[in-house]
Design a protein around this motif. Sequence first.
Motif, short mmCIF file in Angstrom:
data_model
loop_
_atom_site.label_atom_id
_atom_site.label_comp_id
_atom_site.label_asym_id
_atom_site.label_seq_id
_atom_site.Cartn_x
_atom_site.Cartn_y
_atom_site.Cartn_z
N ASN A 331 0.84 -1.20 0.00
CA ASN A 331 0.00 0.00 0.00
C ASN A 331 0.88 1.26 0.00
OD1 ASN A 331 -2.27 -1.60 0.18
ND2 ASN A 331 -2.34 -1.51 2.41
N SER A 332 0.27 2.39 -0.29
CA SER A 332 0.98 3.66 -0.23
C SER A 332 1.04 4.16 1.21
CB SER A 332 0.27 4.71 -1.09
OG SER A 332 0.20 4.30 -2.44
N ASP A 333 2.06 4.94 1.50
CA ASP A 333 2.17 5.53 2.83
C ASP A 333 1.04 6.55 3.04
OD1 ASP A 333 4.33 4.13 3.68
OD2 ASP A 333 5.80 5.69 3.25
N MET A 334 0.60 6.66 4.29
CA MET A 334 -0.39 7.67 4.66
C MET A 334 0.37 8.96 4.97
SD MET A 334 -3.32 7.14 7.58
CE MET A 334 -4.99 7.66 7.28
N SER A 335 -0.14 10.08 4.51
CA SER A 335 0.48 11.38 4.78
C SER A 335 -0.29 12.11 5.87
CB SER A 335 0.48 12.22 3.50
OG SER A 335 -0.85 12.57 3.15
N TYR A 336 0.27 13.23 6.32
CA TYR A 336 -0.44 14.05 7.29
C TYR A 336 -1.78 14.52 6.72
CZ TYR A 336 -1.59 17.88 10.45
OH TYR A 336 -2.23 18.70 11.34
N ALA A 337 -1.79 14.89 5.44
CA ALA A 337 -3.04 15.33 4.80
C ALA A 337 -4.08 14.22 4.82
CB ALA A 337 -2.77 15.79 3.37
N ASP A 338 -3.64 12.98 4.60
CA ASP A 338 -4.58 11.85 4.64
C ASP A 338 -5.21 11.70 6.02
OD1 ASP A 338 -4.19 10.95 1.95
OD2 ASP A 338 -2.28 10.07 2.56
N VAL A 339 -4.42 11.94 7.07
CA VAL A 339 -4.95 11.85 8.43
C VAL A 339 -6.03 12.91 8.64
CG1 VAL A 339 -4.38 12.02 10.89
CG2 VAL A 339 -2.77 10.91 9.32
N ALA A 340 -5.74 14.13 8.24
CA ALA A 340 -6.72 15.21 8.39
C ALA A 340 -7.99 14.92 7.60
CB ALA A 340 -6.09 16.53 7.94
N LEU A 341 -7.82 14.46 6.36
CA LEU A 341 -8.98 14.16 5.52
C LEU A 341 -9.80 13.00 6.08
CD1 LEU A 341 -7.22 14.54 2.06
CD2 LEU A 341 -9.10 15.97 2.91
N LYS A 342 -9.14 12.03 6.67
CA LYS A 342 -9.86 10.89 7.26
C LYS A 342 -10.74 11.35 8.42
CE LYS A 342 -9.80 7.06 6.55
NZ LYS A 342 -10.78 6.18 5.83
N ILE A 343 -10.25 12.23 9.25
CA ILE A 343 -11.02 12.73 10.39
C ILE A 343 -12.29 13.43 9.90
CG2 ILE A 343 -11.02 14.50 12.21
CD1 ILE A 343 -8.07 13.71 12.73
N VAL A 344 -12.16 14.27 8.89
CA VAL A 344 -13.31 14.99 8.35
C VAL A 344 -14.26 14.00 7.67
CG1 VAL A 344 -14.03 16.69 6.62
CG2 VAL A 344 -12.09 17.16 8.13
N GLU A 345 -13.71 13.05 6.94
CA GLU A 345 -14.54 12.05 6.26
C GLU A 345 -15.38 11.26 7.26
OE1 GLU A 345 -13.56 7.71 4.49
OE2 GLU A 345 -12.32 9.33 3.68
N LEU A 346 -14.78 10.87 8.37
CA LEU A 346 -15.51 10.10 9.38
C LEU A 346 -16.66 10.92 9.97
CD1 LEU A 346 -12.51 8.41 11.23
CD2 LEU A 346 -14.23 7.26 9.84
#
Length: 357
Positions: A331-346
Amino acid sequence: MKLIGTDAQELTPITYDPKIKKHIAVVATNTEGMKETGFGSLETCKAFYNALGERYQRVTFHEVTTKSSLDIIARERPDLVVLCSKYLPATTANDKVWFSEYFAIHGIAFTGSDRETLEFDSNKSKAKTVLLNNGIATARFFLAHPDEFKSESHLPLPLPLFLKPLDAANGNGIDENSIVRDFESYRLKLAELFLAFGAKVLVEQVLSGREFTVAVLDNKVKTTRMILPLEIIPPKNSKGDRILGSEAKLQNEERLRLIEEPLRSEINQLAGDVFTKLGAQDFGRIDIKLDSYGKPHFLEANLMPGMTPDSSYFPRACIFNSSESRQKNGNSDMSYADVALKIVELALSRVTAVTAI
């Protein structure tokens, strides 16, 4: 609730289609000098805000200094408010304003837990009591103020003991003198904390084992939960103790490493149980420590955890674990932006599900 390990597909960053037509309002306060700092500095909150622009059509940043600033946001009716801190501090003219409570009253969705649950973050004793009543292991403790106990024989628990503020975050008030091994050291540290924080002090048994921090990402709609643990190894201080105090966190010299099985599953189970029993939602960080027998114990809940990209444990736990997933599954590495986007998505998926009912 299905638990998802670090080899889960949901840790894989997503390639997004054209921007979603949502208004995301990021709400922050200047927390410099405060006991509780939420995501962190205004610079950190802006880094989180910047990460959302690639996904959502309208993202606005609001530094809130007065209640009227909140009223302006409420009139705009954003689809979701990202809460970077818990409250607007009390002033001589106004009481403390809890952001989650304010937006709930105005019918506006927000990220993370509600005010009642966030109290468990602000009051360590309250969280420990609820969890003890639900059979979850935590160090024995009591609350104390200066001169309450006149000698070592009067203490409710035997020395050594660990002293820390009841409602502070980021290691505030914790240093090399936090573990007390004699009554005079206990008395001095207690007086120091009471003077600095103006409240009773939390006094705990010393847990001598390894320490862990666990990021939790909770999807109520899919009833799935990602639990992403890390071990924290602080450097030894002048007394030979490994303590995560404010100075140690500021220097950022602690080592982080992934956890081996079967301990990893034990840590994950405890973190998930704590998240559930406290009624948390969307995301949070649970801190855990082993006792001298290797049994995991709850330390504290951080339900609005730090989000500083290079130093906060929540994003680092997500990123470290995604790196392990990459090595195992390509898989691809998760970035800081991915973490922020995941929180909003949830948060958005939870709100959408409620609206659809």
